[in-house]
Design a protein around this motif. Structure first.
Motif, mmCIF file in Angstrom:
data_model
loop_
_atom_site.group_PDB
_atom_site.id
_atom_site.type_symbol
_atom_site.label_atom_id
_atom_site.label_comp_id
_atom_site.label_asym_id
_atom_site.label_seq_id
_atom_site.Cartn_x
_atom_site.Cartn_y
_atom_site.Cartn_z
ATOM 1 N N ARG A 1 -64.826 -2.166 35.903
ATOM 2 C CA ARG A 1 -65.602 -2.431 34.824
ATOM 3 C C ARG A 1 -66.942 -1.760 34.961
ATOM 4 N NH1 ARG A 1 -66.751 -7.365 32.927
ATOM 5 N NH2 ARG A 1 -66.740 -8.204 35.008
ATOM 6 N N SER A 2 -67.680 -1.383 33.930
ATOM 7 C CA SER A 2 -69.048 -0.994 34.172
ATOM 8 C C SER A 2 -69.826 -2.036 34.767
ATOM 9 C CB SER A 2 -69.594 -0.690 32.722
ATOM 10 O OG SER A 2 -68.887 -0.019 32.049
ATOM 11 N N ASN A 3 -70.513 -1.609 35.938
ATOM 12 C CA ASN A 3 -71.488 -2.457 36.529
ATOM 13 C C ASN A 3 -70.763 -3.322 37.563
ATOM 14 O OD1 ASN A 3 -74.343 -2.820 36.419
ATOM 15 N ND2 ASN A 3 -74.151 -5.056 35.893
ATOM 16 N N VAL A 4 -69.467 -3.037 37.869
ATOM 17 C CA VAL A 4 -68.871 -3.775 38.879
ATOM 18 C C VAL A 4 -69.308 -3.672 40.245
ATOM 19 C CG1 VAL A 4 -67.130 -2.247 39.090
ATOM 20 C CG2 VAL A 4 -66.667 -4.729 39.632
ATOM 21 N N GLY A 5 -70.249 -2.581 40.510
ATOM 22 C CA GLY A 5 -70.457 -2.014 41.629
ATOM 23 C C GLY A 5 -69.822 -0.827 42.410
ATOM 24 N N LYS A 6 -69.312 -0.024 41.348
ATOM 25 C CA LYS A 6 -68.563 1.103 41.754
ATOM 26 C C LYS A 6 -69.299 2.229 42.444
ATOM 27 C CE LYS A 6 -66.313 3.055 38.096
ATOM 28 N NZ LYS A 6 -66.556 4.365 38.093
ATOM 29 N N SER A 7 -70.737 2.502 41.924
ATOM 30 C CA SER A 7 -71.366 3.579 42.449
ATOM 31 C C SER A 7 -71.925 3.125 43.956
ATOM 32 C CB SER A 7 -72.411 4.083 41.626
ATOM 33 O OG SER A 7 -72.187 4.377 40.317
ATOM 34 N N SER A 8 -72.271 1.878 43.947
ATOM 35 C CA SER A 8 -72.810 1.239 45.259
ATOM 36 C C SER A 8 -71.728 1.172 46.365
ATOM 37 C CB SER A 8 -73.337 -0.187 45.117
ATOM 38 O OG SER A 8 -74.177 -0.382 43.988
ATOM 39 N N LYS B 1 -74.837 7.927 42.256
ATOM 40 C CA LYS B 1 -75.693 7.739 41.273
ATOM 41 C C LYS B 1 -76.389 9.087 40.875
ATOM 42 C CE LYS B 1 -76.781 2.889 41.195
ATOM 43 N NZ LYS B 1 -77.093 2.115 42.452
ATOM 44 N N LYS C 1 -69.441 -7.887 45.187
ATOM 45 C CA LYS C 1 -70.678 -8.525 45.038
ATOM 46 C C LYS C 1 -70.467 -9.881 45.680
ATOM 47 C CE LYS C 1 -71.950 -6.173 40.879
ATOM 48 N NZ LYS C 1 -72.762 -6.080 39.663
ATOM 49 N N ASP D 1 -71.487 -11.504 48.192
ATOM 50 C CA ASP D 1 -72.645 -12.036 48.592
ATOM 51 C C ASP D 1 -73.122 -13.020 47.602
ATOM 52 O OD1 ASP D 1 -75.066 -10.468 46.819
ATOM 53 O OD2 ASP D 1 -73.386 -9.233 47.507
ATOM 54 N N LYS D 2 -72.651 -12.919 46.456
ATOM 55 C CA LYS D 2 -72.982 -13.969 45.512
ATOM 56 C C LYS D 2 -72.099 -15.147 45.418
ATOM 57 C CE LYS D 2 -75.457 -11.108 42.493
ATOM 58 N NZ LYS D 2 -76.745 -11.455 41.703
ATOM 59 N N SER E 1 -69.304 -6.599 50.060
ATOM 60 C CA SER E 1 -70.683 -6.449 49.515
ATOM 61 C C SER E 1 -71.358 -5.256 50.004
ATOM 62 C CB SER E 1 -71.467 -7.975 50.043
ATOM 63 O OG SER E 1 -72.929 -7.678 49.802
ATOM 64 N N THR E 2 -72.079 -4.664 49.249
ATOM 65 C CA THR E 2 -72.970 -3.557 49.593
ATOM 66 C C THR E 2 -74.219 -3.957 50.119
ATOM 67 O OG1 THR E 2 -73.392 -3.066 47.254
ATOM 68 C CG2 THR E 2 -71.514 -2.041 48.264
ATOM 69 N N LEU E 3 -74.610 -5.002 49.174
ATOM 70 C CA LEU E 3 -75.879 -5.543 49.682
ATOM 71 C C LEU E 3 -75.977 -6.126 50.959
ATOM 72 C CD1 LEU E 3 -78.426 -6.259 47.722
ATOM 73 C CD2 LEU E 3 -77.719 -8.520 47.837
HETATM 74 N N1 GDP Z 1 -75.523 -8.881 44.701
HETATM 75 C C1 GDP Z 1 -74.865 -7.715 44.764
HETATM 76 N N2 GDP Z 1 -74.999 -6.724 43.738
HETATM 77 C C2 GDP Z 1 -74.496 -5.308 43.809
HETATM 78 C C3 GDP Z 1 -73.659 -5.265 44.843
HETATM 79 N N3 GDP Z 1 -73.218 -3.765 44.637
HETATM 80 C C4 GDP Z 1 -73.867 -3.300 43.367
HETATM 81 N N4 GDP Z 1 -74.749 -4.496 42.908
HETATM 82 C C5 GDP Z 1 -75.378 -4.270 41.795
HETATM 83 O O1 GDP Z 1 -74.730 -4.188 40.424
HETATM 84 C C6 GDP Z 1 -75.295 -3.284 39.531
HETATM 85 C C7 GDP Z 1 -74.449 -2.267 39.353
HETATM 86 O O2 GDP Z 1 -73.942 -1.478 40.450
HETATM 87 P P1 GDP Z 1 -73.397 -0.108 40.383
HETATM 88 O O3 GDP Z 1 -73.100 0.448 41.640
HETATM 89 O O4 GDP Z 1 -74.291 0.832 39.585
HETATM 90 O O5 GDP Z 1 -72.258 -0.551 39.415
HETATM 91 P P2 GDP Z 1 -71.277 0.570 38.654
HETATM 92 O O6 GDP Z 1 -71.604 0.743 37.192
HETATM 93 O O7 GDP Z 1 -69.952 0.069 38.607
HETATM 94 O O8 GDP Z 1 -71.292 1.964 39.142
HETATM 95 C C8 GDP Z 1 -76.642 -2.856 40.315
HETATM 96 O O9 GDP Z 1 -77.687 -3.618 39.834
HETATM 97 C C9 GDP Z 1 -76.317 -3.001 41.823
HETATM 98 O O10 GDP Z 1 -77.522 -3.227 42.517
HETATM 99 C C10 GDP Z 1 -73.485 -6.167 45.794
HETATM 100 O O11 GDP Z 1 -72.672 -6.026 46.694
HETATM 101 N N5 GDP Z 1 -74.075 -7.359 45.769
#
Ligand code: GDP
Ligand code: MG
Length: 200
Positions: free
Chosen positions: A32-39, A52, A155, A157-158, A178-180
């Motif tokens: 899903r969008s915002n799931v953390g895929k790019s990170s 990104k 994510k 870490d949450k 967790s990429t964080l």
């Molecule tokens: N707490 C936390 N936030 C994360 C993690 N990975 C990504 N995020 C946050 O989630 C948001 C979406 O990340 P992004 O990689 O752009 O997601 P994408 O839309 O799936 O590509 C950003 O604000 C990131 O900083 C993680 O491991 N932990």
């Protein structure tokens, strides 16, 4: 242990027909969008802004291709293509699975020869959404014998201990990343490289 050696953006394509064939095993990342895929992709290739930098606004519906090189013990070297697919976040859960994906993406996922591995990212705080279950069923409906699906819960870490237990009850093999906090990344890299090469 497998290390990221280098990675670079190759190209973006709107659909299957305009995609080059790179003659290299491919890993398709979906979620899903915002799931953390790019990170996650950036963490796997050990670069800050690879995923990104190429996905400028307006390009979000394109299929992005990255070349990623990995190395390991005994002079092990391999090159993979990472395919960053558009997020499917905003589709209604009531919609049929084939409607979740635009026709061009549906065709890409089903017909792209070189895909050896689908990496499905699931938000560990929302681990049982219908949309993720639908995606899993959808992938399994056409998965070839030479292809695999790997799920990762992002994510992490949450999560506290009790949240983690809930996810593990839902999926006893849940792999947390967790990429964080940079946890689970080395293990994920190993699973993904080996999975793409059919080694596990
Ligand atoms: N707490 C936390 N936030 C994360 C993690 N990975 C990504 N995020 C946050 O989630 C948001 C979406 O990340 P992004 O990689 O752009 O997601 P994408 O839309 O799936 O590509 C950003 O604000 C990131 O900083 C993680 O491991 N932990
Ligand atoms: Mg992204």
């Amino acid at each position: 242990m497998i290390n990221a050696l280098s990675a670079n953006f190759i190209t973006s394509s709107p659909n299957l027909n305009s995609c080059d064939n790179f003659s290299v095993s491919e890993v398709a990342f979906l979620g899903r969008s915002n799931v953390g895929k790019s990170s996650f992709i950036n963490a796997l290739v050990d670069q800050k802004n690879l995923a990104k930098s190429s996905s400028t606004p307006g390009k979000t519906q394109l299929i992005n291709f990255f070349e990623a090189k990995f190395g390991g013990e005994d002079d092990f070297r391999t090159t993979l293509i990472f395919v960053d697919l558009p997020g499917f976040g905003y589709a209604k859960v009531s919609k049929k699975t084939h409607e979740i994906w635009k026709t061009s993406l549906d065709e890409f996922l089903k017909k792209r020869e070189n895909i050896r591995l689908f990496v499905h990212l699931i938000d560990s705080r929302q681990y049982d959404l219908d949309i993720d279950k639908n995606v899993d069923e959808y992938l399994k409906s056409f998965l070839r014998p030479d292809q695999k699906i790997l799920n990762f819960y992002t994510k992490s870490d949450k999560l506290n201990q009790s949240d983690r237990s809930k996810v593990l009850k839902f999926d006893k093999d849940a792999k947390f990343v967790s990429t964080l906090k940079k946890t689970g990344i080395k293990e994920a890299r190993e699973l993904i490289v080996n999975g793409a090469l059919g080694l596990c």
